[in-house]
Write a protein that holds these residues in place. Structure first.
Motif, PDB file in Angstrom:
ATOM      1  N   LEU A 120      39.602  53.779  27.168  1.00 29.98           N
ATOM      2  CA  LEU A 120      40.399  53.075  28.158  1.00 29.98           C
ATOM      3  C   LEU A 120      41.717  52.640  27.552  1.00 29.98           C
ATOM      4  O   LEU A 120      41.788  52.278  26.384  1.00 29.98           O
ATOM      5  CB  LEU A 120      39.617  51.860  28.641  1.00 29.98           C
ATOM      6  N   GLY A 121      42.794  52.702  28.339  1.00 30.10           N
ATOM      7  CA  GLY A 121      44.080  52.250  27.853  1.00 30.10           C
ATOM      8  C   GLY A 121      43.993  50.834  27.307  1.00 30.10           C
ATOM      9  O   GLY A 121      43.402  49.955  27.924  1.00 30.10           O
ATOM     10  N   ALA A 122      44.595  50.593  26.148  1.00 29.51           N
ATOM     11  CA  ALA A 122      44.409  49.327  25.446  1.00 29.51           C
ATOM     12  C   ALA A 122      44.886  48.132  26.260  1.00 29.51           C
ATOM     13  O   ALA A 122      44.199  47.112  26.334  1.00 29.51           O
ATOM     14  CB  ALA A 122      45.125  49.378  24.102  1.00 29.51           C
ATOM     15  N   THR A 123      46.066  48.239  26.878  1.00 28.52           N
ATOM     16  CA  THR A 123      46.590  47.096  27.624  1.00 28.52           C
ATOM     17  C   THR A 123      45.715  46.776  28.822  1.00 28.52           C
ATOM     18  O   THR A 123      45.309  45.624  29.030  1.00 28.52           O
ATOM     19  CB  THR A 123      48.030  47.367  28.080  1.00 28.52           C
ATOM     20  N   ALA A 124      45.401  47.771  29.644  1.00 27.62           N
ATOM     21  CA  ALA A 124      44.578  47.539  30.832  1.00 27.62           C
ATOM     22  C   ALA A 124      43.217  46.985  30.434  1.00 27.62           C
ATOM     23  O   ALA A 124      42.706  46.036  31.052  1.00 27.62           O
ATOM     24  CB  ALA A 124      44.423  48.825  31.624  1.00 27.62           C
ATOM     25  N   HIS A 125      42.628  47.566  29.410  1.00 29.90           N
ATOM     26  CA  HIS A 125      41.305  47.132  28.969  1.00 29.90           C
ATOM     27  C   HIS A 125      41.318  45.667  28.553  1.00 29.90           C
ATOM     28  O   HIS A 125      40.474  44.875  28.985  1.00 29.90           O
ATOM     29  CB  HIS A 125      40.881  48.012  27.790  1.00 29.90           C
ATOM     30  N   THR A 126      42.282  45.281  27.746  1.00 32.97           N
ATOM     31  CA  THR A 126      42.342  43.912  27.238  1.00 32.97           C
ATOM     32  C   THR A 126      42.625  42.921  28.340  1.00 32.97           C
ATOM     33  O   THR A 126      42.010  41.851  28.412  1.00 32.97           O
ATOM     34  CB  THR A 126      43.422  43.798  26.140  1.00 32.97           C
ATOM     35  N   VAL A 127      43.567  43.241  29.223  1.00 33.59           N
ATOM     36  CA  VAL A 127      43.929  42.318  30.297  1.00 33.59           C
ATOM     37  C   VAL A 127      42.747  42.107  31.243  1.00 33.59           C
ATOM     38  O   VAL A 127      42.406  40.972  31.597  1.00 33.59           O
ATOM     39  CB  VAL A 127      45.159  42.818  31.071  1.00 33.59           C
ATOM     40  N   VAL A 128      42.104  43.192  31.658  1.00 36.07           N
ATOM     41  CA  VAL A 128      40.975  43.064  32.577  1.00 36.07           C
ATOM     42  C   VAL A 128      39.838  42.272  31.935  1.00 36.07           C
ATOM     43  O   VAL A 128      39.181  41.464  32.580  1.00 36.07           O
ATOM     44  CB  VAL A 128      40.487  44.452  33.024  1.00 36.07           C
ATOM     45  N   ALA A 129      39.617  42.483  30.643  1.00 37.74           N
ATOM     46  CA  ALA A 129      38.501  41.822  29.969  1.00 37.74           C
ATOM     47  C   ALA A 129      38.734  40.337  29.749  1.00 37.74           C
ATOM     48  O   ALA A 129      37.786  39.553  29.725  1.00 37.74           O
ATOM     49  CB  ALA A 129      38.236  42.508  28.625  1.00 37.74           C
ATOM     50  N   HIS A 130      40.000  39.922  29.590  1.00 38.16           N
ATOM     51  CA  HIS A 130      40.272  38.553  29.170  1.00 38.16           C
ATOM     52  C   HIS A 130      41.041  37.715  30.188  1.00 38.16           C
ATOM     53  O   HIS A 130      41.203  36.509  29.967  1.00 38.16           O
ATOM     54  CB  HIS A 130      41.063  38.565  27.858  1.00 38.16           C
ATOM     55  N   ALA A 131      41.508  38.290  31.271  1.00 43.17           N
ATOM     56  CA  ALA A 131      42.340  37.535  32.219  1.00 43.17           C
ATOM     57  C   ALA A 131      41.554  36.410  32.874  1.00 43.17           C
ATOM     58  O   ALA A 131      40.342  36.514  33.113  1.00 43.17           O
ATOM     59  CB  ALA A 131      42.906  38.470  33.281  1.00 43.17           C
ATOM     60  N   SER A 132      42.268  35.342  33.190  1.00 44.80           N
ATOM     61  CA  SER A 132      41.660  34.187  33.855  1.00 44.80           C
ATOM     62  C   SER A 132      41.609  34.346  35.364  1.00 44.80           C
ATOM     63  O   SER A 132      40.855  33.627  36.035  1.00 44.80           O
ATOM     64  CB  SER A 132      42.464  32.925  33.516  1.00 44.80           C
ATOM     65  N   CYS A 133      42.417  35.237  35.912  1.00 44.81           N
ATOM     66  CA  CYS A 133      42.460  35.444  37.356  1.00 44.81           C
ATOM     67  C   CYS A 133      42.068  36.885  37.667  1.00 44.81           C
ATOM     68  O   CYS A 133      41.937  37.714  36.752  1.00 44.81           O
ATOM     69  CB  CYS A 133      43.858  35.138  37.889  1.00 44.81           C
ATOM     70  N   PRO A 134      41.875  37.243  38.929  1.00 47.67           N
ATOM     71  CA  PRO A 134      41.602  38.638  39.271  1.00 47.67           C
ATOM     72  C   PRO A 134      42.719  39.572  38.808  1.00 47.67           C
ATOM     73  O   PRO A 134      43.888  39.203  38.816  1.00 47.67           O
ATOM     74  CB  PRO A 134      41.501  38.613  40.808  1.00 47.67           C
ATOM     75  N   VAL A 135      42.333  40.777  38.406  1.00 50.13           N
ATOM     76  CA  VAL A 135      43.285  41.789  37.939  1.00 50.13           C
ATOM     77  C   VAL A 135      43.113  43.048  38.773  1.00 50.13           C
ATOM     78  O   VAL A 135      41.995  43.553  38.927  1.00 50.13           O
ATOM     79  CB  VAL A 135      43.066  42.133  36.456  1.00 50.13           C
ATOM     80  N   MET A 136      44.222  43.538  39.333  1.00 50.00           N
ATOM     81  CA  MET A 136      44.212  44.803  40.064  1.00 50.00           C
ATOM     82  C   MET A 136      44.744  45.910  39.159  1.00 50.00           C
ATOM     83  O   MET A 136      45.836  45.810  38.620  1.00 50.00           O
ATOM     84  CB  MET A 136      45.081  44.728  41.323  1.00 50.00           C
ATOM     85  N   VAL A 137      43.946  46.969  39.000  1.00 53.03           N
ATOM     86  CA  VAL A 137      44.357  48.140  38.233  1.00 53.03           C
ATOM     87  C   VAL A 137      44.636  49.271  39.223  1.00 53.03           C
ATOM     88  O   VAL A 137      43.765  49.642  40.008  1.00 53.03           O
ATOM     89  CB  VAL A 137      43.276  48.555  37.220  1.00 53.03           C
ATOM     90  N   VAL A 138      45.853  49.801  39.173  1.00 57.16           N
ATOM     91  CA  VAL A 138      46.305  50.786  40.153  1.00 57.16           C
ATOM     92  C   VAL A 138      46.377  52.168  39.495  1.00 57.16           C
ATOM     93  O   VAL A 138      47.065  52.336  38.484  1.00 57.16           O
ATOM     94  CB  VAL A 138      47.689  50.404  40.711  1.00 57.16           C
ATOM     95  N   PRO A 139      45.679  53.175  40.043  1.00 50.43           N
ATOM     96  CA  PRO A 139      45.758  54.526  39.468  1.00 50.43           C
ATOM     97  C   PRO A 139      47.186  55.056  39.513  1.00 50.43           C
ATOM     98  O   PRO A 139      47.937  54.785  40.461  1.00 50.43           O
ATOM     99  CB  PRO A 139      44.841  55.355  40.373  1.00 50.43           C
ATOM    100  N   LEU A 140      47.537  55.822  38.500  1.00 48.78           N
ATOM    101  CA  LEU A 140      48.897  56.366  38.446  1.00 48.78           C
ATOM    102  C   LEU A 140      49.091  57.535  39.394  1.00 48.78           C
ATOM    103  O   LEU A 140      50.133  57.665  40.026  1.00 48.78           O
ATOM    104  CB  LEU A 140      49.214  56.820  37.019  1.00 48.78           C
TER     105      LEU A 140
END
Length: 317
Positions: A120-140
């Motif tokens: 998994l892309g490092a930035t997306a993986h880290t943000v989704v795993a550690h964020a305090s609020c909901p995270v939306m990941v948008v396919p490219l």
């Protein structure tokens, strides 16, 4: 810049912007989300910490890309309030810190390879795993339905409640039906045991799961009578079932319930699977969020993030 914009906590939708090239569809999705929620949009770019970023050429590239992203957001909603900021920080650390004061963080999935062997892309993986609020990941690159249902993964534990709550709210805002997907998995010891379990027994198992999930959904169905809800039940792996359902969906919502100190464990196998493979945007909701989604989710004291260093140019209006 200390917090995203001058708004109250939880008031902004934040989108991560890549200074090297224009973002994919994340900017448009973030603008649409902010418009639906009646929130300002905040575009954030991090320079990283591995090089000296403040050359005129680099600053010019960042300015051009940011202006382009701002224009794309304004096309979605001309009346949307948009702010921007550039910071000297790791992109993932910046977005995780921003999540403590945001209603949602939106980012491109990057090159999240659909082969299970691709990390998994490092930035997306880290943000989704550690964020305090909901995270939306948008396919490219994927095309997804703009009229399909909102799909939410449901289990019988309370930790899925924040994801269910957000999914009902999204379905109501979008005027979309909601499809609640529940799966269970039990390995049968051998073929003889499988044969011994008759159709009547299987029907009882399915009906038991149906009743349990229906009872769990009842409070939100009562509070959201405008949302048309259907329930999909299946014996199998949750990640596989959710990706299958997402093929006709406009949005997939899942909870984040992983445990442990490693990012992959914090995210959990289902969340990691769906943001890698789902063809539509995925919102991952913390089970015990410190951020909120427009007042829908409960608040807890924020965890202090890494210190950040504002760029000399500051934030643009």
């Amino acid at each position: 810049m200390g917090t995203p914009g001058a708004e109250a906590q939880g008031a902004v939708v934040v989108v991560g912007v890549d200074g090297g090239q224009p973002a994919g569809r994340a900017v448009e999705e973030a603008a649409a989300q902010a418009m639906r929620c009646g929130r300002p949009l905040h575009l954030m770019h991090a320079t990283g910490r591995t090089f000296v970023p403040w050359t005129p050429a680099h600053l010019q590239r960042v300015a051009v890309v940011t202006a382009h992203c701002r224009h794309r957001a304004a096309k979605v909603s001309p009346d949307l309030r948009i702010t921007t900021a550039t910071e000297v920080d790791d992109p993932a650390a910046m977005l995780v810190a921003a999540s403590q004061h945001s209603s949602m963080v939106v980012l491109d999935g990057g090159r999240l390879g659909r082969d299970g062997a691709v990390l998994l892309g490092a930035t997306a993986h880290t943000v989704v795993a550690h964020a305090s609020c909901p995270v939306m990941v948008v396919p490219l690159t994927a095309d997804w339905s703009t009229t399909g249902p909102v799909v939410v993964g449901v289990d019988t534990h309370e930790h899925s409640a924040p994801a269910v709550e957000l999914a009902f709210a999204e379905a109501s805002r979008r005027g979309a039906p909601l499809r609640a997907v529940h799966t269970w998995w039990s390995d049968e010891a051998d073929a003889s045991l499988a044969a011994a379990c008759g159709r009547a027994d299987r029907s009882q198992v399915v009906e038991s799961h149906r009743r349990t999930v229906a009872e769990m959904l009842a409070r939100w169905r009562h509070d959201s009578p405008d949302v048309d809800v259907t329930l999909s039940l299946a014996r199998g792996r949750a990640g596989t079932a959710l990706v299958r359902e997402s093929r006709t969906a406009q949005l997939l919502v899942v909870g984040r319930r992983g445990l442990g100190g490693f990012p992959g464990l914090l995210l959990g196998s289902v969340g990691s699977h769906v943001i890698r493979h789902a063809p539509c945007p995925v919102i991952v909701v913390p089970s015990s969020p410190t951020g909120g989604s427009d007042g829908l989710l409960s608040r807890r004291p924020a965890v202090r993030g890494r210190p950040r260093h504002p760029a000399p140019t500051g934030a643009g209006p």
